[in-house]
Scaffold this motif. Structure first.
Motif, PDB file in Angstrom:
ATOM      1  N   GLN A 125       0.846  -1.194   0.000  1.00  0.00           N
ATOM      2  CA  GLN A 125       0.000   0.000   0.000  1.00  0.00           C
ATOM      3  C   GLN A 125       0.879   1.241   0.000  1.00  0.00           C
ATOM      4  OE1 GLN A 125      -2.553  -0.526   3.382  1.00  0.00           O
ATOM      5  NE2 GLN A 125      -3.274  -2.513   2.670  1.00  0.00           N
ATOM      6  N   LYS A 126       0.668   2.128  -0.972  1.00  0.00           N
ATOM      7  CA  LYS A 126       1.558   3.274  -1.173  1.00  0.00           C
ATOM      8  C   LYS A 126       1.730   4.134   0.072  1.00  0.00           C
ATOM      9  CE  LYS A 126       2.573   7.294  -4.021  1.00  0.00           C
ATOM     10  NZ  LYS A 126       3.757   7.516  -3.269  1.00  0.00           N
ATOM     11  N   ALA A 127       0.644   4.469   0.748  1.00  0.00           N
ATOM     12  CA  ALA A 127       0.749   5.333   1.934  1.00  0.00           C
ATOM     13  C   ALA A 127       1.585   4.652   3.018  1.00  0.00           C
ATOM     14  CB  ALA A 127      -0.632   5.688   2.470  1.00  0.00           C
ATOM     15  N   GLN A 128       1.340   3.364   3.244  1.00  0.00           N
ATOM     16  CA  GLN A 128       2.127   2.640   4.249  1.00  0.00           C
ATOM     17  C   GLN A 128       3.570   2.460   3.790  1.00  0.00           C
ATOM     18  OE1 GLN A 128       0.547  -0.849   6.116  1.00  0.00           O
ATOM     19  NE2 GLN A 128      -1.555  -0.093   5.998  1.00  0.00           N
ATOM     20  N   ARG A 129       3.753   2.255   2.502  1.00  0.00           N
ATOM     21  CA  ARG A 129       5.109   2.096   1.962  1.00  0.00           C
ATOM     22  C   ARG A 129       5.921   3.378   2.181  1.00  0.00           C
ATOM     23  NH1 ARG A 129       7.151  -1.355  -2.143  1.00  0.00           N
ATOM     24  NH2 ARG A 129       9.040  -0.549  -3.086  1.00  0.00           N
ATOM     25  N   ASP A 130       5.312   4.512   1.864  1.00  0.00           N
ATOM     26  CA  ASP A 130       5.998   5.794   2.055  1.00  0.00           C
ATOM     27  C   ASP A 130       6.309   6.035   3.529  1.00  0.00           C
ATOM     28  OD1 ASP A 130       5.826   6.199  -0.673  1.00  0.00           O
ATOM     29  OD2 ASP A 130       4.135   7.603  -0.536  1.00  0.00           O
ATOM     30  N   ARG A 131       5.364   5.724   4.412  1.00  0.00           N
ATOM     31  CA  ARG A 131       5.577   5.895   5.847  1.00  0.00           C
ATOM     32  C   ARG A 131       6.709   4.992   6.334  1.00  0.00           C
ATOM     33  NH1 ARG A 131       5.465   3.354  10.033  1.00  0.00           N
ATOM     34  NH2 ARG A 131       4.440   1.545   9.152  1.00  0.00           N
ATOM     35  N   PHE A 132       6.712   3.719   5.900  1.00  0.00           N
ATOM     36  CA  PHE A 132       7.744   2.792   6.355  1.00  0.00           C
ATOM     37  C   PHE A 132       9.116   3.178   5.807  1.00  0.00           C
ATOM     38  CE2 PHE A 132       9.912  -1.438   6.480  1.00  0.00           C
ATOM     39  CZ  PHE A 132       9.976  -1.522   7.864  1.00  0.00           C
ATOM     40  N   LYS A 133       9.170   3.678   4.595  1.00  0.00           N
ATOM     41  CA  LYS A 133      10.458   4.130   4.052  1.00  0.00           C
ATOM     42  C   LYS A 133      10.994   5.308   4.871  1.00  0.00           C
ATOM     43  CE  LYS A 133      11.314   4.052  -0.390  1.00  0.00           C
ATOM     44  NZ  LYS A 133      11.202   4.241  -1.849  1.00  0.00           N
ATOM     45  N   ARG A 134      10.113   6.181   5.338  1.00  0.00           N
ATOM     46  CA  ARG A 134      10.557   7.269   6.225  1.00  0.00           C
ATOM     47  C   ARG A 134      11.067   6.694   7.544  1.00  0.00           C
ATOM     48  NH1 ARG A 134       5.918   9.625   4.018  1.00  0.00           N
ATOM     49  NH2 ARG A 134       4.712   9.203   5.905  1.00  0.00           N
ATOM     50  N   ARG A 150      14.873   7.073   9.159  1.00  0.00           N
ATOM     51  CA  ARG A 150      15.198   7.458  10.537  1.00  0.00           C
ATOM     52  C   ARG A 150      16.040   6.378  11.209  1.00  0.00           C
ATOM     53  NH1 ARG A 150       9.760   8.986  10.317  1.00  0.00           N
ATOM     54  NH2 ARG A 150       9.151   7.207  11.599  1.00  0.00           N
ATOM     55  N   LEU A 151      15.702   5.105  10.978  1.00  0.00           N
ATOM     56  CA  LEU A 151      16.481   4.007  11.566  1.00  0.00           C
ATOM     57  C   LEU A 151      17.934   4.053  11.093  1.00  0.00           C
ATOM     58  CD1 LEU A 151      14.207   0.822  11.374  1.00  0.00           C
ATOM     59  CD2 LEU A 151      15.151   1.855  13.441  1.00  0.00           C
ATOM     60  N   ALA A 152      18.135   4.420   9.847  1.00  0.00           N
ATOM     61  CA  ALA A 152      19.484   4.442   9.273  1.00  0.00           C
ATOM     62  C   ALA A 152      20.411   5.401  10.007  1.00  0.00           C
ATOM     63  CB  ALA A 152      19.414   4.800   7.791  1.00  0.00           C
ATOM     64  N   ALA A 153      19.847   6.356  10.741  1.00  0.00           N
ATOM     65  CA  ALA A 153      20.667   7.326  11.483  1.00  0.00           C
ATOM     66  C   ALA A 153      21.257   6.727  12.761  1.00  0.00           C
ATOM     67  CB  ALA A 153      19.824   8.557  11.843  1.00  0.00           C
ATOM     68  N   PHE A 154      20.765   5.566  13.191  1.00  0.00           N
ATOM     69  CA  PHE A 154      21.267   4.938  14.409  1.00  0.00           C
ATOM     70  C   PHE A 154      22.439   4.021  14.078  1.00  0.00           C
ATOM     71  CE2 PHE A 154      16.988   6.164  15.390  1.00  0.00           C
ATOM     72  CZ  PHE A 154      17.044   6.568  16.708  1.00  0.00           C
ATOM     73  N   PRO A 155      23.518   4.096  14.851  1.00  0.00           N
ATOM     74  CA  PRO A 155      24.660   3.210  14.582  1.00  0.00           C
ATOM     75  C   PRO A 155      24.295   1.723  14.615  1.00  0.00           C
ATOM     76  CG  PRO A 155      25.293   4.938  16.116  1.00  0.00           C
ATOM     77  CD  PRO A 155      23.805   5.048  15.933  1.00  0.00           C
ATOM     78  N   GLU A 156      23.410   1.335  15.525  1.00  0.00           N
ATOM     79  CA  GLU A 156      22.958  -0.060  15.637  1.00  0.00           C
ATOM     80  C   GLU A 156      21.461  -0.056  15.364  1.00  0.00           C
ATOM     81  OE1 GLU A 156      24.690  -2.909  16.869  1.00  0.00           O
ATOM     82  OE2 GLU A 156      26.571  -1.974  17.445  1.00  0.00           O
ATOM     83  N   ARG A 157      21.052  -0.713  14.269  1.00  0.00           N
ATOM     84  CA  ARG A 157      19.638  -0.710  13.904  1.00  0.00           C
ATOM     85  C   ARG A 157      19.307  -2.010  13.181  1.00  0.00           C
ATOM     86  NH1 ARG A 157      23.677   2.043  11.012  1.00  0.00           N
ATOM     87  NH2 ARG A 157      23.424   1.623   8.813  1.00  0.00           N
ATOM     88  N   LEU A 158      18.035  -2.387  13.313  1.00  0.00           N
ATOM     89  CA  LEU A 158      17.613  -3.657  12.750  1.00  0.00           C
ATOM     90  C   LEU A 158      16.094  -3.692  12.658  1.00  0.00           C
ATOM     91  CD1 LEU A 158      18.649  -6.564  11.985  1.00  0.00           C
ATOM     92  CD2 LEU A 158      18.205  -7.182  14.357  1.00  0.00           C
ATOM     93  N   VAL A 159      15.582  -4.376  11.644  1.00  0.00           N
ATOM     94  CA  VAL A 159      14.167  -4.727  11.575  1.00  0.00           C
ATOM     95  C   VAL A 159      14.079  -6.219  11.874  1.00  0.00           C
ATOM     96  CG1 VAL A 159      12.109  -4.910  10.116  1.00  0.00           C
ATOM     97  CG2 VAL A 159      13.658  -2.945   9.859  1.00  0.00           C
TER      98      VAL A 159
END
Length: 135
Positions: free
Chosen positions: A41-50, A54-63
């Motif tokens: 779903q485009k709206a959810q996809r755009d939100r999750f990409k944001r 934000r996660l990418a800014a953390f030195p230690e991050r994971l999904v």
């Protein structure tokens, strides 16, 4: 491994972090169905990409995904999204945002892996601080 005390709090990014390392460590948790919804779903996809940005800014991050990669590969979710598209999206997002995706076989396994990830991240940061003479 030592006992970890859990404390509920609202985080702007992710679902789990470490008190005292708020700027350093984050984990986002998803079920396979949630993850696929974020793709389909485009709206959810755009939100999750944001969220991934934000996660990418953390030195230690994971999904951490509560489910196996084979569930994704076999299309064992409630969506018309083709499994090839789902797998390619995970690979693309991992490369684009440099955020890893850990597929655990169950919710219990995901919780256990998350606990270990957070514990080891905290240990690494504490050891680094000790080496630098920071208390």
């Amino acid at each position: 491994m030592g006992e970890m005390k859990m404390e509920e709090a609202t985080l702007q990014t992710g679902d789990y972090g470490i008190k005292g390392l708020e700027r350093d460590v984050r984990v986002e948790r998803k079920s396979v169905s949630d993850l696929v919804s974020c793709m389909a779903q485009k709206a959810q996809r755009d939100r999750f990409k944001r969220e991934l940005e934000r996660l990418a800014a953390f030195p230690e991050r994971l999904v951490v995904v509560e489910g196996s990669f084979s569930e994704l590969r076999e299309g064992e979710y409630h969506s018309l999204l083709h499994p090839n598209a789902a797998m390619s999206t995970v690979a693309s997002w991992w490369g684009e945002f440099n955020v890893g995706f850990m597929f655990a076989s169950s919710r219990d396994s995901a919780q256990e892996f998350t606990r270990r990830f957070l514990f080891n991240a905290a240990r690494r940061f504490l050891e680094q601080r000790e080496r630098m003479g920071i208390s």
